[in-house]
Motif scaffolding. Structure first.
Motif, PDB file in Angstrom:
ATOM      1  N   ASP A   1      51.089  15.355  35.089  1.00 27.97           N
ATOM      2  CA  ASP A   1      50.750  15.305  33.917  1.00 27.97           C
ATOM      3  C   ASP A   1      50.501  16.296  33.080  1.00 27.97           C
ATOM      4  O   ASP A   1      50.802  16.277  31.670  1.00 27.97           O
ATOM      5  N   VAL A   2      49.838  17.367  33.535  1.00 25.17           N
ATOM      6  CA  VAL A   2      49.297  18.506  32.904  1.00 25.17           C
ATOM      7  C   VAL A   2      48.979  19.701  33.774  1.00 25.17           C
ATOM      8  O   VAL A   2      48.966  19.307  35.015  1.00 25.17           O
ATOM      9  N   VAL A   3      49.467  20.723  33.347  1.00 23.59           N
ATOM     10  CA  VAL A   3      49.086  22.123  34.140  1.00 23.59           C
ATOM     11  C   VAL A   3      47.970  22.828  33.330  1.00 23.59           C
ATOM     12  O   VAL A   3      48.193  22.969  32.338  1.00 23.59           O
ATOM     13  N   HIS A   4      47.160  23.070  34.221  1.00 19.11           N
ATOM     14  CA  HIS A   4      45.931  23.915  33.607  1.00 19.11           C
ATOM     15  C   HIS A   4      46.024  25.394  34.580  1.00 19.11           C
ATOM     16  O   HIS A   4      45.701  25.438  35.653  1.00 19.11           O
ATOM     17  N   LEU A   5      46.112  26.270  33.724  1.00 16.79           N
ATOM     18  CA  LEU A   5      46.133  27.865  34.100  1.00 16.79           C
ATOM     19  C   LEU A   5      45.021  28.496  34.051  1.00 16.79           C
ATOM     20  O   LEU A   5      44.518  28.633  32.865  1.00 16.79           O
ATOM     21  N   HIS A   6      44.214  28.925  35.160  1.00 12.94           N
ATOM     22  CA  HIS A   6      43.209  29.820  34.888  1.00 12.94           C
ATOM     23  C   HIS A   6      43.486  31.211  35.280  1.00 12.94           C
ATOM     24  O   HIS A   6      43.370  32.011  34.428  1.00 12.94           O
ATOM     25  N   VAL A   7      43.472  31.461  36.347  1.00  9.91           N
ATOM     26  CA  VAL A   7      43.805  32.824  37.024  1.00  9.91           C
ATOM     27  C   VAL A   7      44.892  32.491  38.184  1.00  9.91           C
ATOM     28  O   VAL A   7      45.361  31.698  38.405  1.00  9.91           O
ATOM     29  N   GLY A   8      45.228  33.985  38.739  1.00  8.73           N
ATOM     30  CA  GLY A   8      46.186  33.921  39.858  1.00  8.73           C
ATOM     31  C   GLY A   8      47.644  34.095  39.541  1.00  8.73           C
ATOM     32  O   GLY A   8      48.498  33.867  40.294  1.00  8.73           O
ATOM     33  N   TYR A   9      47.836  34.579  38.414  1.00  4.99           N
ATOM     34  CA  TYR A   9      49.287  34.625  38.019  1.00  4.99           C
ATOM     35  C   TYR A   9      49.557  36.456  37.619  1.00  4.99           C
ATOM     36  O   TYR A   9      50.542  36.756  37.058  1.00  4.99           O
ATOM     37  N   GLY A  10      48.563  37.125  38.126  1.00  4.65           N
ATOM     38  CA  GLY A  10      48.812  38.422  37.821  1.00  4.65           C
ATOM     39  C   GLY A  10      49.868  39.297  38.524  1.00  4.65           C
ATOM     40  O   GLY A  10      50.439  40.313  38.064  1.00  4.65           O
ATOM     41  N   HIS A  11      50.552  38.401  39.514  1.00  7.65           N
ATOM     42  CA  HIS A  11      51.619  39.026  40.268  1.00  7.65           C
ATOM     43  C   HIS A  11      52.929  38.778  39.522  1.00  7.65           C
ATOM     44  O   HIS A  11      53.994  39.468  39.682  1.00  7.65           O
ATOM     45  N   LEU A  12      53.067  38.163  38.517  1.00  4.14           N
ATOM     46  CA  LEU A  12      54.268  37.669  37.493  1.00  4.14           C
ATOM     47  C   LEU A  12      53.994  38.786  36.337  1.00  4.14           C
ATOM     48  O   LEU A  12      53.138  38.755  35.611  1.00  4.14           O
ATOM     49  N   ASP A  13      55.384  39.228  36.134  1.00  8.07           N
ATOM     50  CA  ASP A  13      55.302  39.883  34.811  1.00  8.07           C
ATOM     51  C   ASP A  13      55.332  39.077  33.266  1.00  8.07           C
ATOM     52  O   ASP A  13      55.679  37.882  33.567  1.00  8.07           O
ATOM     53  N   ALA A  14      55.462  39.690  32.430  1.00  9.47           N
ATOM     54  CA  ALA A  14      55.416  38.939  30.995  1.00  9.47           C
ATOM     55  C   ALA A  14      56.733  38.050  30.975  1.00  9.47           C
ATOM     56  O   ALA A  14      56.714  36.859  30.409  1.00  9.47           O
ATOM     57  N   ALA A  15      57.939  38.673  31.307  1.00  3.34           N
ATOM     58  CA  ALA A  15      59.157  37.852  31.349  1.00  3.34           C
ATOM     59  C   ALA A  15      59.281  36.799  32.152  1.00  3.34           C
ATOM     60  O   ALA A  15      59.588  35.699  31.594  1.00  3.34           O
ATOM     61  N   ALA A  16      58.681  36.840  33.427  1.00  4.20           N
ATOM     62  CA  ALA A  16      58.673  35.632  34.418  1.00  4.20           C
ATOM     63  C   ALA A  16      57.746  34.507  33.747  1.00  4.20           C
ATOM     64  O   ALA A  16      58.069  33.468  33.827  1.00  4.20           O
ATOM     65  N   LEU A  17      56.536  34.928  33.264  1.00  3.94           N
ATOM     66  CA  LEU A  17      55.664  33.961  32.736  1.00  3.94           C
ATOM     67  C   LEU A  17      56.241  33.405  31.370  1.00  3.94           C
ATOM     68  O   LEU A  17      56.089  32.155  31.177  1.00  3.94           O
ATOM     69  N   GLU A  18      56.662  33.900  30.742  1.00  2.00           N
ATOM     70  CA  GLU A  18      57.494  33.436  29.465  1.00  2.00           C
ATOM     71  C   GLU A  18      58.554  32.411  29.816  1.00  2.00           C
ATOM     72  O   GLU A  18      58.511  31.337  29.392  1.00  2.00           O
ATOM     73  N   ALA A  19      59.282  32.927  30.963  1.00  2.00           N
ATOM     74  CA  ALA A  19      60.165  31.836  31.477  1.00  2.00           C
ATOM     75  C   ALA A  19      59.595  30.628  32.222  1.00  2.00           C
ATOM     76  O   ALA A  19      60.088  29.315  31.912  1.00  2.00           O
ATOM     77  N   TRP A  20      58.385  30.848  32.768  1.00  2.00           N
ATOM     78  CA  TRP A  20      57.743  29.545  33.310  1.00  2.00           C
ATOM     79  C   TRP A  20      57.237  28.607  32.119  1.00  2.00           C
ATOM     80  O   TRP A  20      57.301  27.557  32.403  1.00  2.00           O
ATOM     81  N   ALA A  21      56.644  29.102  31.315  1.00  2.00           N
ATOM     82  CA  ALA A  21      55.981  28.476  29.975  1.00  2.00           C
ATOM     83  C   ALA A  21      57.079  27.591  29.405  1.00  2.00           C
ATOM     84  O   ALA A  21      56.923  26.514  29.062  1.00  2.00           O
ATOM     85  N   GLU A  22      58.181  28.341  29.047  1.00  2.00           N
ATOM     86  CA  GLU A  22      59.385  27.742  28.473  1.00  2.00           C
ATOM     87  C   GLU A  22      59.836  26.428  29.317  1.00  2.00           C
ATOM     88  O   GLU A  22      60.346  25.571  28.899  1.00  2.00           O
ATOM     89  N   GLU A  23      59.839  26.776  30.603  1.00  2.00           N
ATOM     90  CA  GLU A  23      60.351  25.816  31.653  1.00  2.00           C
ATOM     91  C   GLU A  23      59.426  24.363  31.474  1.00  2.00           C
ATOM     92  O   GLU A  23      59.948  23.299  31.393  1.00  2.00           O
ATOM     93  N   LEU A  24      58.062  24.740  31.318  1.00  2.00           N
ATOM     94  CA  LEU A  24      56.927  23.561  31.193  1.00  2.00           C
ATOM     95  C   LEU A  24      57.330  22.953  29.862  1.00  2.00           C
ATOM     96  O   LEU A  24      57.364  21.829  29.949  1.00  2.00           O
ATOM     97  N   GLN A  25      57.783  23.627  28.854  1.00  2.00           N
ATOM     98  CA  GLN A  25      58.203  22.748  27.528  1.00  2.00           C
ATOM     99  C   GLN A  25      59.277  22.020  27.552  1.00  2.00           C
ATOM    100  O   GLN A  25      59.467  21.130  27.231  1.00  2.00           O
ATOM    101  N   ARG A  26      60.446  22.523  28.325  1.00  2.00           N
ATOM    102  CA  ARG A  26      61.655  21.997  28.485  1.00  2.00           C
ATOM    103  C   ARG A  26      61.531  20.511  29.229  1.00  2.00           C
ATOM    104  O   ARG A  26      62.002  19.728  28.892  1.00  2.00           O
TER     105      ARG A  26
END
Length: 325
Positions: free
Chosen positions: A45-70
């Motif tokens: 129902d919810v994704v809560h992001l704290h830490v642990g995403y430093g291995h992803l670059d900004a483009a990958a994180l943007e695509a991930w966040a947009e997929e959550l929205q979709r």
């Protein structure tokens, strides 16, 4: 609720009763994989992001966040670090935060100063929640008045000159009538600067190695703990020291002094670097103050319950607003 990471002391402390945490402790979190999201969207129902995403670059994180929205899955983000001590350049962290904060339904952070910085830099209003207790003092373990401790390892972007830091800390400890203990994690010991080892061999400082799981006890034995990094935002060590009754000397970067009133600041940031005179003076001032008592456990438990309640309210709110793909 899918938490990233699945578990750590802070994540465990803020998890409300009745909220079901799904996933595994795998690192990196599978919930950061777009394919995993799509395959398991009906389970969360919810994704809560704290830490642990430093291995992803900004483009990958943007695509991930947009997929959550979709997919219609609301994203909650807690900003622990505006400036990551593990990254030499601030640019990557800035871009990563911009990517996830742009689409987050709700943003949390730990101090008013950090909230103001998030508003100024990213245009987002952050809910300030206190860092809850993650440990308790050992009643059988005593602290030594006058004992100053600082954790060091190999040179890094956050601590580029460990010997200079140690010399300044030693000056402050001696001038304040105390002594200095260098704390080195066993796994970091081989990378210790020879100048620090020599200083210990000469008897100028005490060198103590500790193992994983012994850090809280190492802090509790001190009168004053020095945070050495020249960049960062918040510190878990500040909260441990509050819980066990150890005063903190912290760098001027970040918002450490917002976390606890017993923090004594000194000048150290990535723009001006370490001011050794300031560090020595801060340690001397900290040693003149009484050793703080461990935090009242009843008060800390009430604080943690209040933080959990805030998280529960937000989860219910954003889950109720969820749109289904």
């Amino acid at each position: 609720m899918a938490s990233i990471p699945y578990a750590d002391p802070y994540v465990d402390a803020v998890l409300p009763r009745g909220v079901v945490r799904i996933g595994t402790a795998d690192e990196p979190s599978p919930w950061l994989d777009i394919r995993h999201l799509a395959a398991h969207v009906d389970a969360v129902d919810v994704v809560h992001l704290h830490v642990g995403y430093g291995h992803l670059d900004a483009a990958a994180l943007e695509a991930w966040a947009e997929e959550l929205q979709r997919l219609g899955v609301p994203l909650v983000v807690t900003v622990h670090q505006l400036r990551d001590p593990a990254q030499v350049s601030p640019g990557r962290r800035d871009a990563s935060l911009a990517a996830v904060l742009a689409t987050a339904e709700v943003v949390f952070t730990l101090t008013p100063g950090a909230a103001d910085e998030i508003a100024e830099r990213y245009g987002r209003t952050a809910i300030v929640v206190a860092h809850p207790s993650i440990t308790v003092a050992d009643p059988e373990l005593g602290a030594e008045r006058g004992l100053v401790g600082v954790r060091v390892g190999a040179a890094s972007g956050a601590v580029p000159d460990p010997p200079a830091l140690v010399r300044a800390a030693l000056s402050g400890a001696v001038s304040g009538g105390g002594r200095l203990r260098i704390l080195v994690e066993d796994v970091a010991a081989p990378g210790l600067d020879p100048a620090i080892v020599a200083l210990a061999d000469e008897g100028g400082v005490e060198l103590v190695r500790y193992r994983a799981g012994e850090w809280t006890a190492a802090l509790q034995r001190l009168h004053v703990a020095v945070l050495p990094e020249r960049y960062g935002t918040h510190s878990r060590d500040v909260e441990i020291c509050r819980d066990v009754g150890t005063r903190v000397v912290a760098p001027s970067c970040g918002w450490f002094a917002d976390q606890w009133s017993e923090v004594v600041p000194y000048a150290n940031d990535e723009h001006g670097g370490l001011d050794p005179v300031s560090l020595a003076a801060a340690i001397g001032a900290a040693l003149t103050r009484p050793m703080p008592r461990p935090a009242d456990q009843v008060w800390r438990e009430g604080q943690r319950a209040a933080v959990q309640d805030v998280h529960a309210e937000i989860y219910v709110q954003v889950a109720g607003d969820r749109t289904w793909a």
